[in-house]
Write a protein that holds these residues in place. Structure first.
Motif, PDB file in Angstrom:
ATOM      1  N   THR A 203       0.831  -1.198   0.000  1.00 30.45           N
ATOM      2  CA  THR A 203       0.000   0.000   0.000  1.00 30.45           C
ATOM      3  C   THR A 203       0.871   1.255   0.000  1.00 30.45           C
ATOM      4  O   THR A 203       0.675   2.169  -0.812  1.00 30.45           O
ATOM      5  CB  THR A 203      -0.927   0.004   1.227  1.00 30.45           C
TER       6      THR A 203
ATOM      7  N   LEU B  48      -6.780   5.485   1.458  1.00 27.33           N
ATOM      8  CA  LEU B  48      -6.494   4.202   0.837  1.00 27.33           C
ATOM      9  C   LEU B  48      -6.266   3.206   1.949  1.00 27.33           C
ATOM     10  O   LEU B  48      -5.331   3.346   2.740  1.00 27.33           O
ATOM     11  CB  LEU B  48      -5.257   4.291  -0.061  1.00 27.33           C
ATOM     12  N   ASN B  49      -7.124   2.206   2.038  1.00 27.22           N
ATOM     13  CA  ASN B  49      -7.012   1.223   3.101  1.00 27.22           C
ATOM     14  C   ASN B  49      -5.711   0.434   2.984  1.00 27.22           C
ATOM     15  O   ASN B  49      -5.150   0.279   1.892  1.00 27.22           O
ATOM     16  CB  ASN B  49      -8.212   0.283   3.082  1.00 27.22           C
TER      17      ASN B  49
ATOM     18  N   ASP C 284      -5.264  -2.255   0.256  1.00 29.32           N
ATOM     19  CA  ASP C 284      -5.517  -1.902  -1.133  1.00 29.32           C
ATOM     20  C   ASP C 284      -4.295  -1.190  -1.715  1.00 29.32           C
ATOM     21  O   ASP C 284      -3.417  -0.734  -0.979  1.00 29.32           O
ATOM     22  CB  ASP C 284      -6.741  -0.994  -1.250  1.00 29.32           C
TER      23      ASP C 284
ATOM     24  N   CYS D  19     -12.131   0.091 -10.778  1.00 25.13           N
ATOM     25  CA  CYS D  19     -11.290  -0.609  -9.806  1.00 25.13           C
ATOM     26  C   CYS D  19     -11.211  -2.093 -10.134  1.00 25.13           C
ATOM     27  O   CYS D  19     -12.173  -2.669 -10.664  1.00 25.13           O
ATOM     28  CB  CYS D  19     -11.877  -0.420  -8.404  1.00 25.13           C
TER      29      CYS D  19
ATOM     30  N   PHE E  48     -11.133  -5.646  -8.363  1.00 21.24           N
ATOM     31  CA  PHE E  48     -11.338  -6.382  -7.119  1.00 21.24           C
ATOM     32  C   PHE E  48     -10.575  -7.696  -7.254  1.00 21.24           C
ATOM     33  O   PHE E  48     -10.855  -8.493  -8.154  1.00 21.24           O
ATOM     34  CB  PHE E  48     -12.827  -6.633  -6.864  1.00 21.24           C
TER      35      PHE E  48
ATOM     36  N   GLN F 173      -3.557 -10.523  -5.147  1.00 23.40           N
ATOM     37  CA  GLN F 173      -3.752  -9.591  -6.257  1.00 23.40           C
ATOM     38  C   GLN F 173      -3.331 -10.202  -7.597  1.00 23.40           C
ATOM     39  O   GLN F 173      -2.844  -9.508  -8.490  1.00 23.40           O
ATOM     40  CB  GLN F 173      -3.015  -8.276  -6.015  1.00 23.40           C
TER      41      GLN F 173
ATOM     42  N   PRO G 240     -11.729   3.243  -3.177  1.00 25.67           N
ATOM     43  CA  PRO G 240     -10.347   3.599  -3.505  1.00 25.67           C
ATOM     44  C   PRO G 240     -10.209   4.474  -4.746  1.00 25.67           C
ATOM     45  O   PRO G 240      -9.117   4.968  -5.029  1.00 25.67           O
ATOM     46  CB  PRO G 240      -9.673   2.240  -3.724  1.00 25.67           C
TER      47      PRO G 240
ATOM     48  N   LYS H  94      -6.454  -1.309  -6.956  1.00 25.88           N
ATOM     49  CA  LYS H  94      -6.779  -2.716  -6.747  1.00 25.88           C
ATOM     50  C   LYS H  94      -7.278  -2.861  -5.313  1.00 25.88           C
ATOM     51  O   LYS H  94      -6.622  -2.420  -4.374  1.00 25.88           O
ATOM     52  CB  LYS H  94      -5.559  -3.608  -6.967  1.00 25.88           C
ATOM     53  N   CYS H  95      -8.421  -3.489  -5.171  1.00 27.53           N
ATOM     54  CA  CYS H  95      -9.051  -3.673  -3.866  1.00 27.53           C
ATOM     55  C   CYS H  95      -9.036  -5.162  -3.524  1.00 27.53           C
ATOM     56  O   CYS H  95      -9.634  -5.971  -4.236  1.00 27.53           O
ATOM     57  CB  CYS H  95     -10.480  -3.142  -3.905  1.00 27.53           C
ATOM     58  N   ARG H  96      -8.350  -5.490  -2.441  1.00 23.87           N
ATOM     59  CA  ARG H  96      -8.238  -6.900  -2.045  1.00 23.87           C
ATOM     60  C   ARG H  96      -9.521  -7.385  -1.373  1.00 23.87           C
ATOM     61  O   ARG H  96     -10.064  -6.723  -0.495  1.00 23.87           O
ATOM     62  CB  ARG H  96      -7.094  -7.088  -1.062  1.00 23.87           C
TER      63      ARG H  96
END
Length: 241
Positions: free
Chosen positions: A23, A103-104, A107, A134, A136, A141, A168, A214-216
């Motif tokens: 991240t 941004l978490n 991610d 985005c 997912f 990833q 995100p 990219k969101c995990r």
């Protein structure tokens, strides 16, 4: 907005040592004509998170990290908080930029994410928030699905009110905060959608056809199990708004 604006990005985190380095790298490696104000609000992690956070603070201080924007200010705190929304709000209160987002810590941004939104804010000064597409992905990833806004599930008028934006990918001008306030800290799952609804009711947004992040999706992600009754209850609550 100045020619080279400052954008503040907050990363809330708690015991995400296995993901947070990716991240941080995805934020600090962004290239473009902007100043980056990066704030990590750690909730008092007991894993290796602080070791990683401090590593990048040291690299930047010593000039050993390749800065590819106009400049980076890197700040972090580690202390108990009241949850994710509280951690994000803490970061927003510390923020110096005229553009805000978070941004978490599981991610990542894709290359060009920040420069792309900066260019649109400069081109369309009447716009107060931007949003886009985005990926997912799975935990590594390596596999996933690509979502282009809007979701099929979220039809007008909800789209126009900000509901269903992919967090995100959203960037917001800080000028909205005196009007709409910060995130609702009583919400555990849907504080992002609640905030976007409040912003979308009063301000103009712009969709950008670009893959920002990219969101995990993994077992410990809060919204991984979509049938969680508490999650569904919050969805119903904000949908009624």
């Amino acid at each position: 907005m100045s020619k080279f604006p400052t954008i503040s990005i907050v990363t809330p985190s708690l015991n995400q040592g296995r993901f947070i380095e990716e991240t941080i790298e995805s934020v600090l490696s962004q290239e473009g004509d902007f100043y980056l104000d990066y704030i990590i609000t750690d909730g008092g992690s007991t894993d290796n998170s602080l070791e990683i956070i401090k590593k990048y603070a040291a690299l930047l201080k010593l000039g050993k990290y390749p800065v590819k924007c106009k400049g980076i200010e890197y700040r972090w705190v580690s202390e108990p908080d009241k949850g994710q929304a509280d951690a994000i709000n803490k970061g927003f209160r510390m923020a110096k930029g005229k553009i805000l987002t978070w941004l978490n810590s599981d991610d990542t941004y894709n290359p060009g994410a920040i420069q792309t939104t900066i260019k649109h804010f400069l081109k369309y000064p009447q716009v107060s928030f931007t949003y886009g597409n985005c990926h997912f992905t799975n935990e590594l990833q390596t596999k996933g699905k690509y979502y282009k806004y809007p979701y099929r599930l979220f039809q007008p008028p909800l789209e126009r009110r900000g509901y269903g934006l992919i967090q995100p990918t959203v960037f917001v001008k800080r000028k909205v905060i005196p009007t709409v306030g910060l995130l609702n800290e009583s919400l555990y799952y849907t504080m992002d959608q609640d905030w976007f609804i409040r912003i979308g009711r009063k301000y103009q947004g712009k969709y950008i056809d670009f893959a920002f992040a990219k969101c995990r999706l993994h077992e410990k992600a809060k919204t991984y199990v979509r049938l969680n009754p508490d999650y569904l209850a919050e969805i119903i609550l904000i949908t009624k708004k």
